[in-house]
Design an enzyme around this catalytic site. Structure first.
Site, PDB file in Angstrom:
ATOM      1  N   TYR A  16       2.707   3.673   4.538  1.00  0.00           N
ATOM      2  CA  TYR A  16       2.645   2.692   5.336  1.00  0.00           C
ATOM      3  C   TYR A  16       2.723   3.328   6.777  1.00  0.00           C
ATOM      4  CZ  TYR A  16       3.902  -1.540   7.808  1.00  0.00           C
ATOM      5  OH  TYR A  16       3.896  -2.475   8.450  1.00  0.00           O
ATOM      6  N   GLU A  38       5.579 -10.463   7.087  1.00  0.00           N
ATOM      7  CA  GLU A  38       6.726 -10.293   7.736  1.00  0.00           C
ATOM      8  C   GLU A  38       7.468 -11.412   7.640  1.00  0.00           C
ATOM      9  OE1 GLU A  38       7.736  -7.898   9.649  1.00  0.00           O
ATOM     10  OE2 GLU A  38       5.999  -6.511   9.685  1.00  0.00           O
ATOM     11  N   TRP A  46      12.000  -4.260   4.450  1.00  0.00           N
ATOM     12  CA  TRP A  46      10.420  -3.975   4.557  1.00  0.00           C
ATOM     13  C   TRP A  46      10.091  -3.635   3.294  1.00  0.00           C
ATOM     14  CZ3 TRP A  46       6.581  -6.773   5.903  1.00  0.00           C
ATOM     15  CH2 TRP A  46       5.168  -6.082   5.931  1.00  0.00           C
TER      16      TRP A  46
END
Length: 185
Positions: A16, A38, A46
């Site tokens: 990522y 988000e 995350w």
């Protein structure tokens, strides 16, 4: 490869970081998906969302904004039973609300990018303490999105969204991605 301090050795997280985070994203579908993810991340790490992203894509209709805007209460109840996602009713109903708000915007991509003047803001931070959690631009985005009917778009979420979508380039100066993205503007 030298990476940003926040990127652990986890292969999914590293991929990522190396391929997505901080790359200027101007695709409406991609921005919509990222904004929802988000929001799902709020209060969590995350990596939790990243590990569930593919399942989110499957059960949330590929983040099709029209389909999510039309999601029924019964479909929300089904999602509340799915252990493959974050089962938070406010976040799931927020996805539907955000889809409806997204559809009400004339040009969501242009609107979102307007908070950085249409071009990536390139930062030159090295030390962990230099990276802000919130900026005036993120506060303005948060206020604007809330006024437009969005939820789970506080200033911290908006800044993380801006970083992830490349509106703000916050790779550390020692990171291998820094030079490439600082010059991509």
């Amino acid at each position: 490869m030298p990476r940003c301090f926040w990127c652990p050795e986890d292969p999914l997280y590293a991929a990522y970081h190396d391929q997505e985070w901080g790359v200027p994203l101007r695709d409406a579908h991609g921005l919509f998906e990222l904004l929802l993810l988000e929001g799902f991340q709020a209060g969590l790490s995350w990596i939790t969302v990243l590990r569930k992203r593919e399942h989110y894509r499957k059960v949330m209709f590929g983040f099709d904004v029209q389909r999510l805007a039309a999601m029924t209460d019964a479909e929300i109840e089904t999602l509340m039973l799915d252990p493959g996602i974050i089962r938070n009713r406010l976040k799931i109903t927020g996805a539907r609300r955000n889809a409806r708000a997204w559809l009400a915007l004339d040009n969501p991509v242009e609107y979102l990018w307007s908070f950085v003047g249409g071009q990536p803001r390139i930062n030159h931070f090295t030390e962990r303490h230099e990276f802000p959690a919130v900026t005036p631009q993120a506060e303005a985005m948060s206020k604007g999105l809330k006024k437009a009917g969005f939820t789970f778009v506080g200033p911290t979420i908006c800044y993380a969204f801006m970083q992830a979508s490349g509106m703000v380039m916050d790779h550390a100066t020692h990171c291998d991605r820094y030079a490439e993205l600082a010059n991509a503007g």
